[in-house]
Design an enzyme around this catalytic site. Structure first.
Site, PDB file in Angstrom:
ATOM      1  N   SER A 114      23.638  29.571  74.615  1.00 48.11           N
ATOM      2  CA  SER A 114      25.009  29.210  74.261  1.00 48.11           C
ATOM      3  C   SER A 114      25.233  27.743  74.604  1.00 48.11           C
ATOM      4  O   SER A 114      24.601  27.207  75.523  1.00 48.11           O
ATOM      5  CB  SER A 114      25.960  30.080  75.073  1.00 48.11           C
ATOM      6  OG  SER A 114      27.220  29.463  75.177  1.00 48.11           O
ATOM      7  N   SER A 115      26.181  27.115  73.913  1.00 48.46           N
ATOM      8  CA  SER A 115      26.447  25.696  74.165  1.00 48.46           C
ATOM      9  C   SER A 115      27.034  25.472  75.561  1.00 48.46           C
ATOM     10  O   SER A 115      27.082  24.338  76.043  1.00 48.46           O
ATOM     11  CB  SER A 115      27.392  25.132  73.104  1.00 48.46           C
ATOM     12  OG  SER A 115      28.586  25.876  73.072  1.00 48.46           O
ATOM     13  N   CYS A 116      27.465  26.545  76.242  1.00 47.62           N
ATOM     14  CA  CYS A 116      28.038  26.360  77.587  1.00 47.62           C
ATOM     15  C   CYS A 116      26.964  26.084  78.645  1.00 47.62           C
ATOM     16  O   CYS A 116      27.294  25.873  79.805  1.00 47.62           O
ATOM     17  CB  CYS A 116      28.902  27.537  77.985  1.00 47.62           C
ATOM     18  SG  CYS A 116      27.970  29.003  78.376  1.00 47.62           S
ATOM     19  N   TYR A 143      27.697  32.697  83.389  1.00 45.28           N
ATOM     20  CA  TYR A 143      27.028  32.950  82.106  1.00 45.28           C
ATOM     21  C   TYR A 143      26.032  31.823  81.813  1.00 45.28           C
ATOM     22  O   TYR A 143      24.904  32.059  81.383  1.00 45.28           O
ATOM     23  CB  TYR A 143      28.102  33.016  81.021  1.00 45.28           C
ATOM     24  CG  TYR A 143      27.601  33.344  79.643  1.00 45.28           C
ATOM     25  CD1 TYR A 143      27.112  34.611  79.346  1.00 45.28           C
ATOM     26  CD2 TYR A 143      27.638  32.399  78.616  1.00 45.28           C
ATOM     27  CE1 TYR A 143      26.685  34.922  78.071  1.00 45.28           C
ATOM     28  CE2 TYR A 143      27.216  32.703  77.337  1.00 45.28           C
ATOM     29  CZ  TYR A 143      26.738  33.974  77.070  1.00 45.28           C
ATOM     30  OH  TYR A 143      26.307  34.271  75.808  1.00 45.28           O
ATOM     31  N   LYS A 147      21.986  31.993  81.187  1.00 45.08           N
ATOM     32  CA  LYS A 147      21.385  31.547  79.927  1.00 45.08           C
ATOM     33  C   LYS A 147      20.370  30.416  80.164  1.00 45.08           C
ATOM     34  O   LYS A 147      19.355  30.331  79.473  1.00 45.08           O
ATOM     35  CB  LYS A 147      22.481  31.113  78.945  1.00 45.08           C
ATOM     36  CG  LYS A 147      23.272  32.290  78.396  1.00 45.08           C
ATOM     37  CD  LYS A 147      22.370  33.173  77.541  1.00 45.08           C
ATOM     38  CE  LYS A 147      23.068  34.364  76.944  1.00 45.08           C
ATOM     39  NZ  LYS A 147      22.156  35.238  76.182  1.00 45.08           N
ATOM     40  N   HIS A 186      36.962  35.864  72.457  1.00 43.08           N
ATOM     41  CA  HIS A 186      36.965  34.408  72.298  1.00 43.08           C
ATOM     42  C   HIS A 186      38.226  33.995  71.536  1.00 43.08           C
ATOM     43  O   HIS A 186      38.974  34.841  71.035  1.00 43.08           O
ATOM     44  CB  HIS A 186      35.715  33.960  71.529  1.00 43.08           C
ATOM     45  CG  HIS A 186      34.465  34.101  72.325  1.00 43.08           C
ATOM     46  ND1 HIS A 186      33.613  35.170  72.173  1.00 43.08           N
ATOM     47  CD2 HIS A 186      33.924  33.330  73.292  1.00 43.08           C
ATOM     48  CE1 HIS A 186      32.598  35.043  73.016  1.00 43.08           C
ATOM     49  NE2 HIS A 186      32.756  33.934  73.711  1.00 43.08           N
TER      50      HIS A 186
HETATM   51  O1  GFB Z   1      36.804  30.941  72.915  1.00 47.24           O
HETATM   52  P1  GFB Z   1      37.110  30.722  74.355  1.00 47.24           P
HETATM   53  O2  GFB Z   1      37.585  31.918  75.106  1.00 47.24           O
HETATM   54  O3  GFB Z   1      35.867  30.165  75.082  1.00 47.24           O
HETATM   55  O4  GFB Z   1      38.290  29.625  74.487  1.00 47.24           O
HETATM   56  P2  GFB Z   1      35.197  28.792  75.592  1.00 47.24           P
HETATM   57  C1  GFB Z   1      38.232  28.397  73.826  1.00 47.24           C
HETATM   58  C2  GFB Z   1      39.525  27.630  74.061  1.00 47.24           C
HETATM   59  O5  GFB Z   1      40.595  28.296  73.394  1.00 47.24           O
HETATM   60  C3  GFB Z   1      39.947  27.509  75.526  1.00 47.24           C
HETATM   61  C4  GFB Z   1      41.707  28.425  74.264  1.00 47.24           C
HETATM   62  O6  GFB Z   1      40.467  26.214  75.744  1.00 47.24           O
HETATM   63  C5  GFB Z   1      41.065  28.558  75.643  1.00 47.24           C
HETATM   64  O7  GFB Z   1      41.998  28.279  76.666  1.00 47.24           O
HETATM   65  N1  GFB Z   1      42.548  29.572  73.849  1.00 47.24           N
HETATM   66  C6  GFB Z   1      43.801  29.468  73.366  1.00 47.24           C
HETATM   67  C7  GFB Z   1      42.217  30.883  73.910  1.00 47.24           C
HETATM   68  N2  GFB Z   1      44.318  30.686  73.146  1.00 47.24           N
HETATM   69  C8  GFB Z   1      43.358  31.577  73.476  1.00 47.24           C
HETATM   70  C9  GFB Z   1      43.326  33.000  73.452  1.00 47.24           C
HETATM   71  O8  GFB Z   1      44.277  33.688  73.102  1.00 47.24           O
HETATM   72  N3  GFB Z   1      42.139  33.585  73.844  1.00 47.24           N
HETATM   73  C10 GFB Z   1      41.051  32.848  74.241  1.00 47.24           C
HETATM   74  N4  GFB Z   1      39.928  33.483  74.578  1.00 47.24           N
HETATM   75  N5  GFB Z   1      41.085  31.493  74.290  1.00 47.24           N
HETATM   76  C11 GFB Z   1      33.410  30.544  76.242  1.00 47.24           C
HETATM   77  C12 GFB Z   1      32.581  30.718  77.468  1.00 47.24           C
HETATM   78  O9  GFB Z   1      34.092  29.375  76.503  1.00 47.24           O
HETATM   79  O10 GFB Z   1      32.691  30.346  75.049  1.00 47.24           O
HETATM   80  C13 GFB Z   1      31.344  31.494  77.246  1.00 47.24           C
HETATM   81  O11 GFB Z   1      33.406  31.227  78.498  1.00 47.24           O
HETATM   82  C14 GFB Z   1      30.629  31.163  75.965  1.00 47.24           C
HETATM   83  O12 GFB Z   1      30.491  31.301  78.335  1.00 47.24           O
HETATM   84  C15 GFB Z   1      31.563  31.118  74.807  1.00 47.24           C
HETATM   85  O13 GFB Z   1      29.904  29.973  76.059  1.00 47.24           O
HETATM   86  C16 GFB Z   1      30.907  30.660  73.515  1.00 47.24           C
HETATM   87  O14 GFB Z   1      34.621  28.030  74.458  1.00 47.24           O
HETATM   88  O15 GFB Z   1      36.119  28.003  76.465  1.00 47.24           O
END
Ligand code: GFB
Length: 319
Positions: A114-116, A143, A147, A186
């Site tokens: 993953s890109s993280c 995570y 990875k 996500h």
């Molecule tokens: O997709 P996401 O949960 O993952 O969140 P990450 C991306 C951005 O969207 C963050 C915002 O800045 C969140 O705060 N966001 C806004 C929301 N509204 C929402 C919402 O309702 N739900 C969610 N989930 N986010 C994950 C990693 O990071 O991405 C994993 O935690 C993994 O390890 C994955 O790499 C691909 O991109 O921040």
């Protein structure tokens, strides 16, 4: 880096680990036209976190090729609040599969990261060489550490035993079969589900997490599956390789795009008590592009396609 078609899937016995997940099911669809025999096993029969179960199954089935999308995954909140599961499950799953693939004489294995895995403040766009050059983003370091260990396992088995094990690092993915649970999903499925609900309820607003300023790159899962099959056939190197589109968008812009596609007419408000996570995660995809692969699905087209699927699923569930 090896270029050109060096590995054929035709007639091969191919194991897709995690075939029920979003990436695993996309891989199953994509592999259907490759002339290979696909083997899978469900969680009820083999728990991938249990070494003896994985080893016994692998020695029995003896696949020639293995794709490893299997993982415990989730969005920013799930990563932040379930650190033990994200670290333990993912370490066990990858160690069990990679080690037993070596024991069973697997010809080629592709591990998915993953890109993280990249440092929180790595220069953008993220080059493969940025790995382990700085501290990780705290919300997903569990995570990410798991990875990174997976990437290192592939490198170690390659160096010590000469295994053709490779790693691909996809950017944030979305597509049919995604998880729409608001606590663990996500951002893309969360926005779709929230906007859809708000449209039906004629709500005045939808709340997004964080400030809306972080930037993310989104790759459609069918494009991702296509890239993984492409890499399985053409790539053989110790270094992991980025998989993405090379363009990003702010979360606020994404929310506006999803709002338009869903047809919700209310406001978008932010909840800054929720984390932003990494400020930006834009992939440098120049190595993949040079090999001859690029994504085909535009973001708007991809979201519209997933939203149609989501609506059909909701209708079926309500019937
Ligand atoms: O997709 P996401 O949960 O993952 O969140 P990450 C991306 C951005 O969207 C963050 C915002 O800045 C969140 O705060 N966001 C806004 C929301 N509204 C929402 C919402 O309702 N739900 C969610 N989930 N986010 C994950 C990693 O990071 O991405 C994993 O935690 C993994 O390890 C994955 O790499 C691909 O991109 O921040």
């Amino acid at each position: 880096m090896t270029e050109g078609p060096v590995y054929s899937l035709e007639g091969k016995k191919v194991y897709v680990a995690g075939h029920r997940g979003m990436v695993g099911s996309a891989l199953m669809r994509r592999l259907a036209s490759e002339g290979c025999e696909i083997v899978t096993v469900g969680r009820e029969a083999v728990d991938l976190r249990r070494q003896e179960q994985v080893e016994a199954w692998m020695m029995d089935e003896r696949p020639q090729t293995v794709f490893v999308p299997a993982a415990t995954v989730g969005g920013i909140l799930a990563n932040d609040t379930r650190p033990a599961e994200f670290l333990y499950d993912n370490l066990m799953i990858e160690a069990n599969i990679i080690h037993s693939a070596w024991s069973a004489g697997v010809e080629k294995l592709l591990f998915l990261g993953s890109s993280c895995i990249y440092p929180k403040f790595a220069p953008q766009p993220l080059q493969e060489s940025a790995l382990l050059t700085g501290p990780l983003e705290p919300t997903n370091e569990w995570y990410a550490i798991a990875k990174i260990a997976g990437v290192k396992l592939c490198q170690a088995y390659r160096r010590q035993y000469g295994c053709d094990f490779i790693s691909a690092m996809p950017t944030n993915l979305y597509g049919v079969g995604d998880n729409f649970d608001l606590q663990s999903s996500h951002v893309m499925p969360a926005l779709m589900a929230k906007m859809h609900r708000a449209k039906l309820d004629r709500a005045a607003s939808v709340t997004i997490w964080g400030t809306g300023t972080p930037r993310r790159e989104f790759l459609h899962v069918d494009d991702c599956a296509d890239a993984l099959v492409f890499l399985m056939k053409t790539y053989s190197s110790e270094e992991h390789i980025n998989v993405g589109v090379g363009e990003d968008i702010s979360i606020r812009e994404l929310a506006e795009l999803v709002r338009r596609i869903v047809g919700f007419e209310g406001e978008i408000v932010t909840d800054t008590s929720k984390p932003d996570g990494t400020p930006r995660k834009l992939m440098d995809v120049s190595r993949l592009t040079r090999l001859g692969w690029r994504a085909r699905t535009g973001l708007e087209e991809g979201i519209a396609q997933v939203y149609r699927w989501y609506c059909d699923r909701q209708l079926a569930a309500d019937a």
